[in-house]
Scaffold this active site. Sequence first.
Site, PDB file in Angstrom:
ATOM      1  N   THR A  12       0.870  -1.185   0.000  1.00 53.31           N
ATOM      2  CA  THR A  12       0.000   0.000   0.000  1.00 53.31           C
ATOM      3  C   THR A  12       0.904   1.232   0.000  1.00 53.31           C
ATOM      4  O   THR A  12       1.973   1.236   0.601  1.00 53.31           O
ATOM      5  CB  THR A  12      -0.980   0.034   1.189  1.00 53.31           C
ATOM      6  OG1 THR A  12      -0.258   0.238   2.409  1.00 53.31           O
ATOM      7  CG2 THR A  12      -1.816  -1.241   1.271  1.00 53.31           C
ATOM      8  N   SER A  16       4.182   5.744  -4.972  1.00 52.62           N
ATOM      9  CA  SER A  16       5.054   6.916  -4.780  1.00 52.62           C
ATOM     10  C   SER A  16       6.129   6.614  -3.732  1.00 52.62           C
ATOM     11  O   SER A  16       5.963   5.712  -2.892  1.00 52.62           O
ATOM     12  CB  SER A  16       4.194   8.101  -4.310  1.00 52.62           C
ATOM     13  OG  SER A  16       4.986   9.216  -3.968  1.00 52.62           O
ATOM     14  N   GLY A  17       7.197   7.359  -3.792  1.00 51.69           N
ATOM     15  CA  GLY A  17       8.191   7.400  -2.720  1.00 51.69           C
ATOM     16  C   GLY A  17       8.708   6.049  -2.256  1.00 51.69           C
ATOM     17  O   GLY A  17       9.167   5.212  -3.057  1.00 51.69           O
ATOM     18  N   ILE A  18       8.629   5.819  -0.954  1.00 52.09           N
ATOM     19  CA  ILE A  18       9.170   4.604  -0.335  1.00 52.09           C
ATOM     20  C   ILE A  18       8.446   3.353  -0.848  1.00 52.09           C
ATOM     21  O   ILE A  18       9.068   2.327  -1.125  1.00 52.09           O
ATOM     22  CB  ILE A  18       9.038   4.715   1.204  1.00 52.09           C
ATOM     23  CG1 ILE A  18       9.957   5.820   1.737  1.00 52.09           C
ATOM     24  CG2 ILE A  18       9.330   3.376   1.876  1.00 52.09           C
ATOM     25  CD1 ILE A  18       9.674   6.230   3.176  1.00 52.09           C
ATOM     26  N   GLY A  19       7.114   3.449  -0.982  1.00 56.20           N
ATOM     27  CA  GLY A  19       6.337   2.293  -1.445  1.00 56.20           C
ATOM     28  C   GLY A  19       6.708   1.915  -2.869  1.00 56.20           C
ATOM     29  O   GLY A  19       6.839   0.729  -3.196  1.00 56.20           O
ATOM     30  N   TYR A 149       0.152  12.928  13.745  1.00 55.63           N
ATOM     31  CA  TYR A 149       0.892  12.020  12.846  1.00 55.63           C
ATOM     32  C   TYR A 149       1.803  11.097  13.649  1.00 55.63           C
ATOM     33  O   TYR A 149       1.775   9.863  13.470  1.00 55.63           O
ATOM     34  CB  TYR A 149       1.710  12.854  11.854  1.00 55.63           C
ATOM     35  CG  TYR A 149       2.669  12.049  11.002  1.00 55.63           C
ATOM     36  CD1 TYR A 149       2.220  11.336   9.891  1.00 55.63           C
ATOM     37  CD2 TYR A 149       4.036  12.010  11.296  1.00 55.63           C
ATOM     38  CE1 TYR A 149       3.110  10.599   9.101  1.00 55.63           C
ATOM     39  CE2 TYR A 149       4.931  11.283  10.520  1.00 55.63           C
ATOM     40  CZ  TYR A 149       4.462  10.578   9.420  1.00 55.63           C
ATOM     41  OH  TYR A 149       5.341   9.845   8.649  1.00 55.63           O
TER      42      TYR A 149
HETATM   43  N1  NAP Z   1       9.296  10.656   3.578  1.00 57.37           N
HETATM   44  C1  NAP Z   1       9.637  10.682   4.853  1.00 57.37           C
HETATM   45  O1  NAP Z   1      10.463  11.528   5.271  1.00 57.37           O
HETATM   46  C2  NAP Z   1       9.065   9.666   5.811  1.00 57.37           C
HETATM   47  C3  NAP Z   1       9.620   9.617   7.100  1.00 57.37           C
HETATM   48  C4  NAP Z   1       9.130   8.689   8.014  1.00 57.37           C
HETATM   49  C5  NAP Z   1       8.109   7.846   7.649  1.00 57.37           C
HETATM   50  N2  NAP Z   1       7.573   7.916   6.408  1.00 57.37           N
HETATM   51  C6  NAP Z   1       6.487   6.992   6.107  1.00 57.37           C
HETATM   52  O2  NAP Z   1       6.789   6.244   4.945  1.00 57.37           O
HETATM   53  C7  NAP Z   1       5.568   5.898   4.269  1.00 57.37           C
HETATM   54  C8  NAP Z   1       5.664   6.303   2.805  1.00 57.37           C
HETATM   55  O3  NAP Z   1       5.886   7.701   2.755  1.00 57.37           O
HETATM   56  P1  NAP Z   1       6.519   8.437   1.479  1.00 57.37           P
HETATM   57  O4  NAP Z   1       7.467   9.442   2.001  1.00 57.37           O
HETATM   58  O5  NAP Z   1       6.944   7.439   0.492  1.00 57.37           O
HETATM   59  O6  NAP Z   1       5.220   9.251   0.996  1.00 57.37           O
HETATM   60  P2  NAP Z   1       4.613   9.573  -0.454  1.00 57.37           P
HETATM   61  O7  NAP Z   1       5.681   9.641  -1.474  1.00 57.37           O
HETATM   62  O8  NAP Z   1       3.728  10.737  -0.220  1.00 57.37           O
HETATM   63  O9  NAP Z   1       3.734   8.272  -0.748  1.00 57.37           O
HETATM   64  C9  NAP Z   1       2.594   7.991   0.019  1.00 57.37           C
HETATM   65  C10 NAP Z   1       1.839   6.882  -0.667  1.00 57.37           C
HETATM   66  O10 NAP Z   1       0.701   6.537   0.129  1.00 57.37           O
HETATM   67  C11 NAP Z   1      -0.473   6.635  -0.694  1.00 57.37           C
HETATM   68  N3  NAP Z   1      -1.599   7.001   0.172  1.00 57.37           N
HETATM   69  C12 NAP Z   1      -1.738   8.089   0.953  1.00 57.37           C
HETATM   70  N4  NAP Z   1      -2.926   8.065   1.561  1.00 57.37           N
HETATM   71  C13 NAP Z   1      -3.566   6.940   1.149  1.00 57.37           C
HETATM   72  C14 NAP Z   1      -4.822   6.366   1.412  1.00 57.37           C
HETATM   73  N5  NAP Z   1      -5.719   6.947   2.216  1.00 57.37           N
HETATM   74  N6  NAP Z   1      -5.126   5.185   0.821  1.00 57.37           N
HETATM   75  C15 NAP Z   1      -4.248   4.580  -0.018  1.00 57.37           C
HETATM   76  N7  NAP Z   1      -3.055   5.078  -0.317  1.00 57.37           N
HETATM   77  C16 NAP Z   1      -2.718   6.263   0.261  1.00 57.37           C
HETATM   78  C17 NAP Z   1      -0.112   7.689  -1.746  1.00 57.37           C
HETATM   79  O11 NAP Z   1      -0.910   7.592  -2.917  1.00 57.37           O
HETATM   80  P3  NAP Z   1      -2.251   8.501  -3.067  1.00 57.37           P
HETATM   81  O12 NAP Z   1      -1.950   9.841  -2.492  1.00 57.37           O
HETATM   82  O13 NAP Z   1      -2.529   8.500  -4.532  1.00 57.37           O
HETATM   83  O14 NAP Z   1      -3.292   7.773  -2.286  1.00 57.37           O
HETATM   84  C18 NAP Z   1       1.323   7.277  -2.035  1.00 57.37           C
HETATM   85  O15 NAP Z   1       1.359   6.139  -2.877  1.00 57.37           O
HETATM   86  C19 NAP Z   1       4.452   6.572   5.049  1.00 57.37           C
HETATM   87  O16 NAP Z   1       3.898   5.646   5.953  1.00 57.37           O
HETATM   88  C20 NAP Z   1       5.171   7.673   5.814  1.00 57.37           C
HETATM   89  O17 NAP Z   1       4.484   8.054   6.975  1.00 57.37           O
HETATM   90  C21 NAP Z   1       8.024   8.802   5.470  1.00 57.37           C
END
Ligand code: NAP
Length: 248
Positions: A12, A16-19, A149
């Site tokens: 899930t 984007s990003g990490i996923g 958060y």
């Molecule tokens: N980047 C950081 O610095 C960081 C740091 C610590 C932890 N994290 C964690 O790492 C994970 C990935 O973050 P990322 O940085 O890769 O963020 P990202 O690039 O914004 O990607 C987030 C992903 O989650 C999806 N998403 C968001 N809300 C959703 C929903 N309600 N249902 C289904 N999909 C949903 C988005 O697609 P849609 O918007 O199209 O739904 C997107 O694919 C998250 O759990 C985040 O909290 C990130």
Amino acid sequence: MSLLEGKIAVVTGGSSGIGLATATRFVEQGAYVFIAGRRQAEIDKAVAEIGDNVTGVKVDISKLDDLDRLYEIVAKKGKIDVLFAGAAFVEKTMTAAATPEHFDKTFNTNARGTYFTVQKALPYLNDGASIILVAAAGKNKGLPGRSAYSATKAAIRSFARTWTSELKDRGIRTNVLSPGAVDTPMFDSQFPSGEGAAEARKQIVAMTPLARLAYPDEIACAALFLASDLSSYVAGIDLPVDGGLTAV
Ligand SMILES: NC(=O)c1ccc[n+]([C@@H]2O[C@H](COP(=O)([O-])OP(=O)(O)OC[C@H]3O[C@@H](n4cnc5c(N)ncnc54)[C@H](OP(=O)(O)O)[C@@H]3O)[C@@H](O)[C@H]2O)c1
């Protein structure tokens, strides 16, 4: 040898990003991957980028019917070996200014959505499966503007402890990955006008022993470890992948 040969994975937040980096690594290592997110255009872009052995499904993890539909689609391919629950969002708001809507939206997606992503997957998981939950280094820090958060991420850490106990008879391992600051759209989304983003980068770099943000693939590599048999005796942990941020 490929680490995930013949495995089925659900990611899930895989658009984007990490996923996306994680889904890419999983496919590279022999898995068939289902990626889930809300925006169809982003899903289509990600599927095109990953190439073969991937299916995109439009899912909002805060909607239980969407999760049912996701697993019905996956079931046509087979049982799930790896569940990477990474979908989440952050809305930077100081507590004094936070609305009930902000709080509910944050908990409904990040905590409740992750909870039911796993609960609804349970009948579809193979025994011996690996569940990877994505928390954040921030849950162990007092970062201003992230009260709701960070609390959702603390909840996720707790889920992993309980599920490690509850799923032990099926040999299902649940672990948490806690990234530090990662260079993804989410990092910059905290600064909608762009204002403050450069300063925030400088501050996080100054706090991080490795003195930079992570690349998404550095988190994906840790996910690959937790997904594969390389971590066959690892259960219930919280693995920080944060450049030392929370270690010092
Ligand atoms: N980047 C950081 O610095 C960081 C740091 C610590 C932890 N994290 C964690 O790492 C994970 C990935 O973050 P990322 O940085 O890769 O963020 P990202 O690039 O914004 O990607 C987030 C992903 O989650 C999806 N998403 C968001 N809300 C959703 C929903 N309600 N249902 C289904 N999909 C949903 C988005 O697609 P849609 O918007 O199209 O739904 C997107 O694919 C998250 O759990 C985040 O909290 C990130």
